[in-house]
Design a protein around this motif. Structure first.
Motif, PDB file in Angstrom:
ATOM      1  N   THR A 175       9.839  -9.198  -5.137  1.00 16.85           N
ATOM      2  CA  THR A 175      10.030  -7.795  -4.742  1.00 16.85           C
ATOM      3  C   THR A 175       8.809  -7.029  -5.241  1.00 16.85           C
ATOM      4  O   THR A 175       8.366  -7.223  -6.379  1.00 16.85           O
ATOM      5  N   VAL A 176       8.265  -6.175  -4.368  1.00 15.37           N
ATOM      6  CA  VAL A 176       6.935  -5.618  -4.638  1.00 15.37           C
ATOM      7  C   VAL A 176       6.990  -4.186  -5.161  1.00 15.37           C
ATOM      8  O   VAL A 176       7.834  -3.387  -4.765  1.00 15.37           O
ATOM      9  N   ASP A 177       6.050  -3.887  -6.057  1.00 15.82           N
ATOM     10  CA  ASP A 177       5.927  -2.544  -6.620  1.00 15.82           C
ATOM     11  C   ASP A 177       4.720  -1.847  -5.990  1.00 15.82           C
ATOM     12  O   ASP A 177       3.916  -2.474  -5.280  1.00 15.82           O
ATOM     13  N   LEU A 178       4.590  -0.562  -6.345  1.00 14.34           N
ATOM     14  CA  LEU A 178       3.604   0.318  -5.701  1.00 14.34           C
ATOM     15  C   LEU A 178       2.158  -0.151  -5.809  1.00 14.34           C
ATOM     16  O   LEU A 178       1.364   0.013  -4.885  1.00 14.34           O
ATOM     17  N   ARG A 179       1.785  -0.730  -6.968  1.00 12.48           N
ATOM     18  CA  ARG A 179       0.371  -1.013  -7.201  1.00 12.48           C
ATOM     19  C   ARG A 179      -0.101  -2.339  -6.621  1.00 12.48           C
ATOM     20  O   ARG A 179      -1.248  -2.724  -6.813  1.00 12.48           O
ATOM     21  N   LEU A 180       0.766  -3.072  -5.910  1.00 16.91           N
ATOM     22  CA  LEU A 180       0.366  -4.388  -5.397  1.00 16.91           C
ATOM     23  C   LEU A 180      -0.780  -4.278  -4.394  1.00 16.91           C
ATOM     24  O   LEU A 180      -1.720  -5.054  -4.410  1.00 16.91           O
ATOM     25  N   ASN A 181      -0.709  -3.314  -3.505  1.00 14.48           N
ATOM     26  CA  ASN A 181      -1.765  -3.153  -2.491  1.00 14.48           C
ATOM     27  C   ASN A 181      -1.614  -1.789  -1.828  1.00 14.48           C
ATOM     28  O   ASN A 181      -0.637  -1.073  -2.093  1.00 14.48           O
ATOM     29  N   GLU A 182      -2.567  -1.481  -0.963  1.00 13.55           N
ATOM     30  CA  GLU A 182      -2.449  -0.252  -0.176  1.00 13.55           C
ATOM     31  C   GLU A 182      -2.264  -0.666   1.285  1.00 13.55           C
ATOM     32  O   GLU A 182      -3.174  -1.280   1.859  1.00 13.55           O
ATOM     33  N   PRO A 183      -1.094  -0.389   1.863  1.00 12.21           N
ATOM     34  CA  PRO A 183      -0.855  -0.865   3.237  1.00 12.21           C
ATOM     35  C   PRO A 183      -1.847  -0.271   4.227  1.00 12.21           C
ATOM     36  O   PRO A 183      -2.245   0.876   4.095  1.00 12.21           O
ATOM     37  N   ARG A 184      -2.223  -1.094   5.200  1.00 11.01           N
ATOM     38  CA  ARG A 184      -3.179  -0.656   6.231  1.00 11.01           C
ATOM     39  C   ARG A 184      -2.501   0.245   7.253  1.00 11.01           C
ATOM     40  O   ARG A 184      -1.275   0.199   7.412  1.00 11.01           O
ATOM     41  N   PHE A 185      -3.307   1.042   7.959  1.00  6.94           N
ATOM     42  CA  PHE A 185      -2.802   1.766   9.126  1.00  6.94           C
ATOM     43  C   PHE A 185      -2.986   0.834  10.318  1.00  6.94           C
ATOM     44  O   PHE A 185      -3.999   0.135  10.403  1.00  6.94           O
ATOM     45  N   ALA A 186      -2.031   0.833  11.228  1.00 11.77           N
ATOM     46  CA  ALA A 186      -2.156  -0.022  12.407  1.00 11.77           C
ATOM     47  C   ALA A 186      -3.166   0.608  13.360  1.00 11.77           C
ATOM     48  O   ALA A 186      -3.136   1.814  13.589  1.00 11.77           O
ATOM     49  N   SER A 187      -4.066  -0.227  13.895  1.00 11.45           N
ATOM     50  CA  SER A 187      -5.049   0.282  14.866  1.00 11.45           C
ATOM     51  C   SER A 187      -4.378   0.374  16.239  1.00 11.45           C
ATOM     52  O   SER A 187      -3.365  -0.294  16.487  1.00 11.45           O
TER      53      SER A 187
END
Ligand code: AMP
Length: 249
Positions: A175-187
């Motif tokens: 289960t993932v927390d906030l600092r794992l990554n920054e989600p991409r915006f879909a192109s």
């Protein structure tokens, strides 16, 4: 290895939530909905694994009404391969969702499940842990880093005292927390491509799962309004108020 990512559609994080007049829940009519922010982080992580060659396929699962398909499309536009929609018009409790997810994990023969640490609607923070218990798989909760090493996944967990590093045996639930990554915006091209990706629809009965509720919501209320604060002129006045009015020192 196939990675399964359960994603939930929730009220958009920027919307001011209102309680229904009959206090049976929160108002969902004409309210902007979006993918739960922690689920976006989970999708991003799985897509990065696919790009790095450690995942062969990323399958999204959403349990919800017809609109859940929009949320699945949003995740497919981020780079996931296909979706599974478990149709229900009820807002199911975490145990029911975990039972459905167990059935999908077994049907799909997934090797890793990456979930959000919590859905921001009910703030339950239960589904991943329950799924781990039902499957008998190891769990790494609240992760801010992960690295696959053979049949082990090395995770860093965000705990109260700081960061905890744990090696977990696969197959696993993360289960993932906030600092794992920054989600991409879909192109835009990826949004177009996502329209053609497959979504399998099924019901709880198709999966042979009993989703009858075990919990009953008695009443939903707005939090009590906060009383206005007071400004103090100096430290002496503050200490006096804490001592004689609030009586906390
Ligand atoms: P919760 O235990 O409700 O706080 O949710 C934790 C995580 O479980 C979410 O971030 C999702 O990854 C997953 N989850 C919860 N409810 C659903 C649902 N209805 N459909 C798919 N995934 C869900």
């Amino acid at each position: 290895m196939k990675v399964l990512v359960p994603i939930k559609r929730v009220i958009d994080a920027n919307v001011q939530v209102r309680v229904k007049a009959d206090q049976s829940g929160v108002e969902l009519t004409n309210v902007k909905m979006a993918m739960n922010p922690f689920c976006e982080i989970a999708v991003e992580q799985a897509v990065r694994m696919k790009e790095a060659g450690t995942a062969t396929e990323v399958v999204l699962v959403s349990v919800g009404n017809q609109s859940a398909q929009e949320t699945l499309r949003a995740g497919l536009a981020m780079g996931a391969d296909r979706g599974v929609h478990v149709q229900t018009d009820d807002d199911l409790e975490p145990l029911a969702v975990a039972k459905l997810l167990k059935a999908v994990v077994e049907k799909e023969e997934a090797g890793l499940v990456v979930l959000g640490k919590q859905a921001i609607d009910g703030d339950n923070n239960q589904t991943g842990q329950m799924l781990s218990a039902l499957l008998g798989w190891s769990q790494g909760t609240f992760i801010s880093e992960m690295e696959l090493a053979g049949d082990t996944v090395k995770v860093t967990r965000e705990v109260d005292g700081g960061l905890q590093k744990v090696d977990i045996k696969m197959p696993a639930i993360l289960t993932v927390d906030l600092r794992l990554n920054e989600p991409r915006f879909a192109s835009l091209p990826n949004i177009m491509k996502a329209k053609k990706k497959p979504i399998d629809a099924m019901s709880a009965a198709d999966l042979g799962v009993d989703v009858a509720p075990r919990l009953k919501v008695l009443k939903v209320e707005e939090p009590a309004a906060r009383a206005a604060g007071v400004k103090v002129a100096n430290v002496a006045e503050l200490v006096d108020k804490l001592k004689n009015e609030a009586k906390v020192i």
